[in-house]
Design a protein around this motif. Structure first.
Motif, PDB file in Angstrom:
ATOM      1  N   GLU A  29      43.789  35.894  33.549  1.00  0.00           N
ATOM      2  CA  GLU A  29      44.724  37.484  33.858  1.00  0.00           C
ATOM      3  C   GLU A  29      43.339  38.507  34.106  1.00  0.00           C
ATOM      4  OE1 GLU A  29      45.923  35.731  31.415  1.00  0.00           O
ATOM      5  OE2 GLU A  29      47.756  35.536  32.841  1.00  0.00           O
ATOM      6  N   LEU A  30      42.146  38.219  32.822  1.00  0.00           N
ATOM      7  CA  LEU A  30      41.311  38.996  32.278  1.00  0.00           C
ATOM      8  C   LEU A  30      40.075  38.912  33.490  1.00  0.00           C
ATOM      9  CD1 LEU A  30      39.721  41.455  31.538  1.00  0.00           C
ATOM     10  CD2 LEU A  30      38.452  40.324  29.331  1.00  0.00           C
ATOM     11  N   LEU A  31      40.316  37.566  34.166  1.00  0.00           N
ATOM     12  CA  LEU A  31      38.801  37.105  34.997  1.00  0.00           C
ATOM     13  C   LEU A  31      39.006  37.183  36.005  1.00  0.00           C
ATOM     14  CD1 LEU A  31      36.699  35.987  35.270  1.00  0.00           C
ATOM     15  CD2 LEU A  31      37.323  33.368  35.035  1.00  0.00           C
ATOM     16  N   LEU A  32      40.410  37.521  36.227  1.00  0.00           N
ATOM     17  CA  LEU A  32      41.484  38.005  37.786  1.00  0.00           C
ATOM     18  C   LEU A  32      41.060  39.804  37.951  1.00  0.00           C
ATOM     19  CD1 LEU A  32      44.891  36.126  38.292  1.00  0.00           C
ATOM     20  CD2 LEU A  32      43.241  35.312  39.596  1.00  0.00           C
ATOM     21  N   LYS A  33      40.923  40.135  36.905  1.00  0.00           N
ATOM     22  CA  LYS A  33      40.030  42.035  37.364  1.00  0.00           C
ATOM     23  C   LYS A  33      39.009  41.301  37.743  1.00  0.00           C
ATOM     24  CE  LYS A  33      44.276  43.491  34.509  1.00  0.00           C
ATOM     25  NZ  LYS A  33      44.809  44.318  32.999  1.00  0.00           N
ATOM     26  N   ILE A  34      37.828  41.030  36.772  1.00  0.00           N
ATOM     27  CA  ILE A  34      37.065  41.403  36.844  1.00  0.00           C
ATOM     28  C   ILE A  34      36.678  41.184  38.462  1.00  0.00           C
ATOM     29  CG2 ILE A  34      34.622  40.276  36.161  1.00  0.00           C
ATOM     30  CD1 ILE A  34      35.976  40.098  33.692  1.00  0.00           C
ATOM     31  N   LEU A  35      37.134  39.239  39.054  1.00  0.00           N
ATOM     32  CA  LEU A  35      37.349  39.071  40.520  1.00  0.00           C
ATOM     33  C   LEU A  35      37.579  39.907  41.005  1.00  0.00           C
ATOM     34  CD1 LEU A  35      37.918  35.250  39.983  1.00  0.00           C
ATOM     35  CD2 LEU A  35      35.469  36.136  39.548  1.00  0.00           C
TER      36      LEU A  35
END
Length: 498
Positions: free
Chosen positions: A89-95
């Motif tokens: 979820e956190l990496l999706l927000k970054i991408l």
């Protein structure tokens, strides 16, 4: 002498006699070098380092060297990837914060990034129908809300140099095609195959909001209507009355484009029957575009009566029967009426007292239409008498007499005329002087409108406008008496009054 000679020989064989030299120690391990590198750089979190070393010791395997039987540890280099410490979820927000231009490069980093990047894709254009039927589309892009299926429904001949184009469809055709002039029908997938793909897509993507498809049947569209309750925009090409039985179940549909017949590609019929079915099922329509559709007063009236939220109606290359224009007045909340590429308007609109008008209409847009019939043009301006904006682009046959019917539109604030070669300065002036609320005027590429023919009263009117774009003929010269109003120079002038 012999002793010193022997000692000298030993020095020549071993140039580094230091007993603490690394050559005398045990073989260096990868884990030692990695720890030595991390201690010199910025210190890591102690818990992360401890966990990493524990995993290194458990996952590494011994390997014997051919020279000195040294055990070497091969570390798991994936532990060095610090993004593994981040949740999906956190990496999706970054991408999602990165620009779209980096989407392809981000997908090549690793399999995890490939899957995460696929979850961020919302719109896709299908070129291979097997990509839909095999389930790979849904597995690769699970969160789609806009799918263009039209290219995938066609069997394209990429090797052909013949490219056929229209306003709604483009495709390559084979030089050996049959001469029936319906190239798209010859290169289209079977209806059953298209329906199966639509059903698979609807079952896997219930959050679809926009779909574009060609050649589907009633059952295929019915599956989309049942499984995708949030569907808001739909484009149907090669549509017919029977197909519209399935689309009537789309209760939340707001934007709809129906393409019935396209010369040179395919032929299908949308008549009053289909328009009535559509009106009774899709009552929340806001925008409706009818391309190559048949119909008459009854079909347009049914849409106006049932689709009370309709704000924009577009007819392109219509095949409507005489008298259809009177049905537009039943669209009480219509704000924009657009006619494009129409060979006729309405050859027999009926008596003016029965035409009615659209009280909420704000914009009349005519583009690439043939305006040759006086009854048609007069009836059109009468129905649109409440329009505040009139846009006429590249229309054939519009002369001073036909344009004079626009005087019935008393509330016009913006006039945009482009590519009307028969209209003269006198005809333009006679109409715009009757519009007391005119604020914006744009005249482009009208070769019979000359700067030399501008009267003093027209020049005075120009000075009162808030917006003026005057480029009727770049070859004409500006009279010296009009140079003060900044018009007629090379490239024309455009200004706004604040």
């Amino acid at each position: 002498m012999s002793f010193s000679s022997e000692k000298k020989n030993n020095h020549s064989q071993n140039p580094n006699p230091n007993p603490t030299s690394p050559l005398k120690k045990r073989g260096t391990r990868w884990s030692d070098l990695w720890l030595k590198h991390t201690t010199k750089s910025k210190p890591l979190n102690q818990m992360v380092v401890a966990a990493a070393m524990q995993q290194l010791q458990s996952l590494s395997s011994p390997r014997k060297s051919n020279n000195n039987n040294v055990n070497t540890l091969i570390p798991n280099f994936s532990i060095i990837d610090q993004t593994l410490l981040l949740s999906d979820e956190l990496l999706l927000k970054i991408l999602s914060k990165l620009p779209d231009s980096q989407r392809n490069s981000n997908s090549l980093v690793c399999k995890r990034w490939l899957n995460l990047q696929g979850r961020l894709v919302r719109s896709i254009r299908i070129l291979d129908w097997n990509f839909v039927l095999s389930g790979r589309l849904i597995h690769r892009f699970p969160n789609l809300n806009h799918v263009d299926l039209i290219p995938g429904c066609l069997i394209l001949t990429q090797s052909s140099n013949i490219f056929l184009s229209s306003n709604v469809l483009n495709m390559h055709i084979d030089s050996g095609s049959s001469p029936n002039w319906f190239f798209c029908e010859e290169n289209m997938l079977p209806v059953e195959v298209i329906d199966n793909g639509l059903s698979a897509l609807a079952n896997a993507c219930p959050n679809l909001r926009r779909v574009q498809v060609i050649g589907a049947s009633e059952m295929g569209l019915l599956s989309v209507a049942e499984e995708c309750p949030t569907l808001q925009e739909l484009e149907l090409q090669k549509c017919s009355d029977n197909v519209l039985r399935g689309i009537a179940a789309c209760g939340n549909l707001q934007i709809l484009k129906l393409v019935g017949n396209v010369d040179g590609f395919y032929g299908s019929v949308v008549s009053d029957i289909g328009l009535t079915i559509l009106a009774q099922g899709c009552k929340r329509l806001v925008k409706l575009e009818l391309c190559g559709c048949e119909g008459s007063f009854d079909g347009i009236k049914a849409i106006g009566k049932c689709c009370q939220m309709l704000e924009e109606l577009t007819l392109s290359d219509h095949r409507m029967d005489d008298g259809w224009l009177a049905g537009v007045s039943y669209c009480e909340n219509l704000k924009t009426l657009r006619l494009t590429s129409c060979k006729k308007i309405d050859l027999n609109p009926g008596l003016e007292e029965y035409l009615g008008s659209c009280p909420a209409l704000e914009r009349l847009h005519l583009q690439k239409c043939q305006l040759r019939d006086k009854k048609s043009v007069s009836a059109l301006f009468s129905v649109c008498r409440a329009a505040r904006e009139i846009i006429i682009q590249d229309c054939w046959g519009l002369d001073n007499g036909l344009f004079g019917f626009a005087t019935v539109c008393r509330r016009v604030k913006l006039l945009y005329v482009e590519g009307c070669s028969l209209l003269t300065t006198e005809g333009l002036e006679s109409v715009i002087h009757s519009w007391k609320e005119l604020q914006s005027l744009r005249v482009v590429s009208c070769k019979h409108i000359k700067d030399s023919e501008i009267s003093p009263s027209l020049a005075t009117l120009f000075t009162t406008l808030k917006e003026l774009k005057w480029r009727p003929d770049t070859k004409s010269l500006l009279p010296s008496s009009l140079r003060g109003i900044s018009m007629g120079k090379k490239g024309g002038k455009f200004f706004k009054r604040t």
